[in-house]
Design a protein around this motif. Structure first.
Motif, PDB file in Angstrom:
ATOM      1  N   LEU A 256     -19.960  74.579   2.571  1.00 31.74           N
ATOM      2  CA  LEU A 256     -21.417  74.507   2.591  1.00 31.74           C
ATOM      3  C   LEU A 256     -21.900  73.652   3.756  1.00 31.74           C
ATOM      4  O   LEU A 256     -21.224  72.704   4.165  1.00 31.74           O
ATOM      5  CB  LEU A 256     -21.915  73.937   1.269  1.00 31.74           C
ATOM      6  CG  LEU A 256     -21.632  74.856   0.067  1.00 31.74           C
ATOM      7  CD1 LEU A 256     -21.635  74.075  -1.233  1.00 31.74           C
ATOM      8  CD2 LEU A 256     -22.657  75.970   0.018  1.00 31.74           C
ATOM      9  N   PRO A 257     -23.084  73.971   4.291  1.00 36.47           N
ATOM     10  CA  PRO A 257     -23.588  73.265   5.482  1.00 36.47           C
ATOM     11  C   PRO A 257     -24.277  71.945   5.171  1.00 36.47           C
ATOM     12  O   PRO A 257     -25.204  71.546   5.870  1.00 36.47           O
ATOM     13  CB  PRO A 257     -24.565  74.273   6.085  1.00 36.47           C
ATOM     14  CG  PRO A 257     -25.106  74.999   4.900  1.00 36.47           C
ATOM     15  CD  PRO A 257     -23.954  75.092   3.926  1.00 36.47           C
ATOM     16  N   PHE A 258     -23.861  71.264   4.108  1.00 35.41           N
ATOM     17  CA  PHE A 258     -24.418  69.946   3.811  1.00 35.41           C
ATOM     18  C   PHE A 258     -23.322  69.098   3.186  1.00 35.41           C
ATOM     19  O   PHE A 258     -22.306  69.618   2.716  1.00 35.41           O
ATOM     20  CB  PHE A 258     -25.649  70.045   2.897  1.00 35.41           C
ATOM     21  CG  PHE A 258     -25.464  70.877   1.669  1.00 35.41           C
ATOM     22  CD1 PHE A 258     -25.064  70.298   0.466  1.00 35.41           C
ATOM     23  CD2 PHE A 258     -25.695  72.237   1.689  1.00 35.41           C
ATOM     24  CE1 PHE A 258     -24.896  71.052  -0.667  1.00 35.41           C
ATOM     25  CE2 PHE A 258     -25.538  73.012   0.548  1.00 35.41           C
ATOM     26  CZ  PHE A 258     -25.127  72.426  -0.625  1.00 35.41           C
ATOM     27  N   THR A 259     -23.525  67.809   3.203  1.00 34.65           N
ATOM     28  CA  THR A 259     -22.469  66.866   2.803  1.00 34.65           C
ATOM     29  C   THR A 259     -22.853  66.128   1.523  1.00 34.65           C
ATOM     30  O   THR A 259     -23.958  66.293   0.997  1.00 34.65           O
ATOM     31  CB  THR A 259     -22.224  65.850   3.922  1.00 34.65           C
ATOM     32  OG1 THR A 259     -23.452  65.140   4.187  1.00 34.65           O
ATOM     33  CG2 THR A 259     -21.775  66.537   5.206  1.00 34.65           C
ATOM     34  N   ALA A 260     -21.922  65.318   1.043  1.00 31.83           N
ATOM     35  CA  ALA A 260     -22.167  64.539  -0.173  1.00 31.83           C
ATOM     36  C   ALA A 260     -23.360  63.596   0.025  1.00 31.83           C
ATOM     37  O   ALA A 260     -23.584  63.062   1.121  1.00 31.83           O
ATOM     38  CB  ALA A 260     -20.922  63.747  -0.539  1.00 31.83           C
ATOM     39  N   VAL A 261     -24.112  63.404  -1.030  1.00 29.14           N
ATOM     40  CA  VAL A 261     -25.263  62.501  -0.972  1.00 29.14           C
ATOM     41  C   VAL A 261     -24.746  61.065  -0.968  1.00 29.14           C
ATOM     42  O   VAL A 261     -23.956  60.684  -1.837  1.00 29.14           O
ATOM     43  CB  VAL A 261     -26.194  62.733  -2.175  1.00 29.14           C
ATOM     44  CG1 VAL A 261     -27.406  61.805  -2.097  1.00 29.14           C
ATOM     45  CG2 VAL A 261     -26.630  64.194  -2.243  1.00 29.14           C
ATOM     46  N   PRO A 262     -25.150  60.252   0.003  1.00 25.36           N
ATOM     47  CA  PRO A 262     -24.668  58.861   0.051  1.00 25.36           C
ATOM     48  C   PRO A 262     -25.071  58.091  -1.204  1.00 25.36           C
ATOM     49  O   PRO A 262     -26.140  58.341  -1.784  1.00 25.36           O
ATOM     50  CB  PRO A 262     -25.372  58.285   1.292  1.00 25.36           C
ATOM     51  CG  PRO A 262     -25.793  59.473   2.099  1.00 25.36           C
ATOM     52  CD  PRO A 262     -26.057  60.570   1.119  1.00 25.36           C
ATOM     53  N   PRO A 263     -24.224  57.154  -1.643  1.00 22.82           N
ATOM     54  CA  PRO A 263     -24.523  56.408  -2.876  1.00 22.82           C
ATOM     55  C   PRO A 263     -25.879  55.719  -2.866  1.00 22.82           C
ATOM     56  O   PRO A 263     -26.554  55.666  -3.907  1.00 22.82           O
ATOM     57  CB  PRO A 263     -23.373  55.389  -2.947  1.00 22.82           C
ATOM     58  CG  PRO A 263     -22.252  56.034  -2.202  1.00 22.82           C
ATOM     59  CD  PRO A 263     -22.892  56.809  -1.093  1.00 22.82           C
ATOM     60  N   HIS A 264     -26.292  55.201  -1.700  1.00 18.51           N
ATOM     61  CA  HIS A 264     -27.561  54.478  -1.677  1.00 18.51           C
ATOM     62  C   HIS A 264     -28.766  55.397  -1.829  1.00 18.51           C
ATOM     63  O   HIS A 264     -29.891  54.920  -2.008  1.00 18.51           O
ATOM     64  CB  HIS A 264     -27.681  53.649  -0.380  1.00 18.51           C
ATOM     65  CG  HIS A 264     -27.896  54.473   0.847  1.00 18.51           C
ATOM     66  ND1 HIS A 264     -26.850  55.045   1.551  1.00 18.51           N
ATOM     67  CD2 HIS A 264     -29.037  54.829   1.510  1.00 18.51           C
ATOM     68  CE1 HIS A 264     -27.327  55.707   2.596  1.00 18.51           C
ATOM     69  NE2 HIS A 264     -28.643  55.597   2.587  1.00 18.51           N
ATOM     70  N   ARG A 265     -28.536  56.731  -1.768  1.00 15.10           N
ATOM     71  CA  ARG A 265     -29.622  57.690  -1.994  1.00 15.10           C
ATOM     72  C   ARG A 265     -29.629  58.199  -3.435  1.00 15.10           C
ATOM     73  O   ARG A 265     -30.442  59.052  -3.786  1.00 15.10           O
ATOM     74  CB  ARG A 265     -29.477  58.873  -1.030  1.00 15.10           C
ATOM     75  CG  ARG A 265     -29.489  58.503   0.441  1.00 15.10           C
ATOM     76  CD  ARG A 265     -30.849  58.025   0.894  1.00 15.10           C
ATOM     77  NE  ARG A 265     -31.875  59.040   0.725  1.00 15.10           N
ATOM     78  CZ  ARG A 265     -33.149  58.877   1.093  1.00 15.10           C
ATOM     79  NH1 ARG A 265     -33.533  57.737   1.638  1.00 15.10           N
ATOM     80  NH2 ARG A 265     -34.034  59.846   0.906  1.00 15.10           N
ATOM     81  N   LEU A 266     -28.723  57.692  -4.256  1.00 17.04           N
ATOM     82  CA  LEU A 266     -28.666  58.090  -5.665  1.00 17.04           C
ATOM     83  C   LEU A 266     -29.214  56.975  -6.530  1.00 17.04           C
ATOM     84  O   LEU A 266     -28.518  56.379  -7.361  1.00 17.04           O
ATOM     85  CB  LEU A 266     -27.224  58.449  -6.055  1.00 17.04           C
ATOM     86  CG  LEU A 266     -26.624  59.670  -5.339  1.00 17.04           C
ATOM     87  CD1 LEU A 266     -25.185  59.886  -5.765  1.00 17.04           C
ATOM     88  CD2 LEU A 266     -27.462  60.928  -5.606  1.00 17.04           C
ATOM     89  N   THR A 267     -30.473  56.670  -6.328  1.00 14.17           N
ATOM     90  CA  THR A 267     -31.177  55.663  -7.104  1.00 14.17           C
ATOM     91  C   THR A 267     -32.442  56.297  -7.687  1.00 14.17           C
ATOM     92  O   THR A 267     -32.939  57.302  -7.162  1.00 14.17           O
ATOM     93  CB  THR A 267     -31.592  54.472  -6.229  1.00 14.17           C
ATOM     94  OG1 THR A 267     -32.568  54.928  -5.266  1.00 14.17           O
ATOM     95  CG2 THR A 267     -30.380  53.882  -5.500  1.00 14.17           C
ATOM     96  N   PRO A 268     -32.966  55.734  -8.768  1.00 14.06           N
ATOM     97  CA  PRO A 268     -34.212  56.290  -9.305  1.00 14.06           C
ATOM     98  C   PRO A 268     -35.323  56.364  -8.262  1.00 14.06           C
ATOM     99  O   PRO A 268     -36.055  57.359  -8.198  1.00 14.06           O
ATOM    100  CB  PRO A 268     -34.558  55.317 -10.445  1.00 14.06           C
ATOM    101  CG  PRO A 268     -33.228  54.815 -10.902  1.00 14.06           C
ATOM    102  CD  PRO A 268     -32.403  54.687  -9.647  1.00 14.06           C
ATOM    103  N   HIS A 269     -35.449  55.318  -7.439  1.00  5.16           N
ATOM    104  CA  HIS A 269     -36.507  55.317  -6.422  1.00  5.16           C
ATOM    105  C   HIS A 269     -36.318  56.469  -5.436  1.00  5.16           C
ATOM    106  O   HIS A 269     -37.290  57.190  -5.117  1.00  5.16           O
ATOM    107  CB  HIS A 269     -36.497  53.980  -5.665  1.00  5.16           C
ATOM    108  CG  HIS A 269     -37.454  53.947  -4.505  1.00  5.16           C
ATOM    109  ND1 HIS A 269     -38.818  53.809  -4.679  1.00  5.16           N
ATOM    110  CD2 HIS A 269     -37.239  54.063  -3.157  1.00  5.16           C
ATOM    111  CE1 HIS A 269     -39.404  53.831  -3.486  1.00  5.16           C
ATOM    112  NE2 HIS A 269     -38.476  53.973  -2.560  1.00  5.16           N
TER     113      HIS A 269
END
Length: 250
Positions: free
Chosen positions: A32-45
């Protein structure tokens, strides 16, 4: 499950089952043409920022509506599901259900809580909240709805509107044992890494090929529409993270 008295009067569509074992079909790693979501982007905010509002753009997921199962042709039935993201202290999780084996639709499969839209529902968000409470016992007082993911038409003839939501811990569950065999949670970090997804091709008896994704986790085989909608959310979050990183570097 439905609280609509007219629901029992609707003509029942014939039960459908896959003509193949989805777990044993050939697969290849996702490309797929996208990568894993970085941990700091996996927050409620961060999730509130990206997922609030309606998202209705094309995504890199299979179009199940191209192959409709026998008896499920014609106008799809409108439905809605909740994508409940639980704000656990040690990381966000997604709450999923395993459907019971005797149901007419998606028997035994992993799914989001949800169901068909009823005339008494104000909108698809109301459907998702009602069905979630009926199926799992998760009270809406713990749920903060964010927005909608792209509508997904299944091969079984449902047009599904996914509603993303944050769920505050402290809730108790009382699953409807007629529809729900089990309720469990999967780390969001696992579901937002495309390398965990497998791309399958199943040859059907009529010569057509069914394409679908799976994302196995522990003893659970998550596949089909649920895996596709999760992968779509992964793409949206990944591309938002990449865009934010590019803006930061300018």
């Amino acid at each position: 499950m439905s609280s609509d008295p007219s629901a029992s009067l609707r003509p029942r569509r014939p039960p459908v089952r896959p003509s193949f074992d989805p777990m044993t079909q050939p697969w290849s790693p996702s490309a797929l043409p996208f990568t894993a979501v970085p941990p700091h982007r996996l927050t409620p905010h961060a999730l509130r920022h990206v997922l609030s509002g309606e998202i209705q753009r094309p995504l890199d997921i299979p179009n199940e509506s191209l192959i409709r199962l026998p008896g499920r042709e014609g106008t799809p039935v409108e439905a809605a599901v909740l994508v409940p993201i639980v704000m656990r202290p040690d990381g966000l999780t997604v709450l999923l259900t395993q459907r019971t084996a005797h149901l007419n639709d998606h028997a035994g499969q992993i799914s989001f809580p949800g169901g068909r839209v009823e005339s008494s529902d104000a909108d698809v968000q109301a459907t998702a909240l009602r069905e979630t409470e009926e199926e799992t016992g998760l009270s809406r007082e713990f749920i903060e709805c964010l927005g909608g993911l792209p509508r997904y038409v299944t091969g079984t003839g449902f047009a599904v509107s996914p509603i993303t939501a944050l769920v505050r811990p402290g809730f108790t569950l009382s699953p409807d044992t007629f529809e729900v065999a089990e309720v469990f949670e999967v780390p969001l970090s696992f579901l937002t890494d495309p390398s965990n997804y497998r791309f399958h091709r199943a040859e059907l008896a009529d010569g057509r090929v069914r394409q679908y994704y799976s994302v196995p986790w522990n003893q659970y085989f998550i596949w089909g529409a649920t895996a596709a909608m999760l992968l779509g959310m992964c793409q949206i979050l990944s591309e938002a993270a990449a865009s934010a990183a590019n803006e930061f570097e300018k």
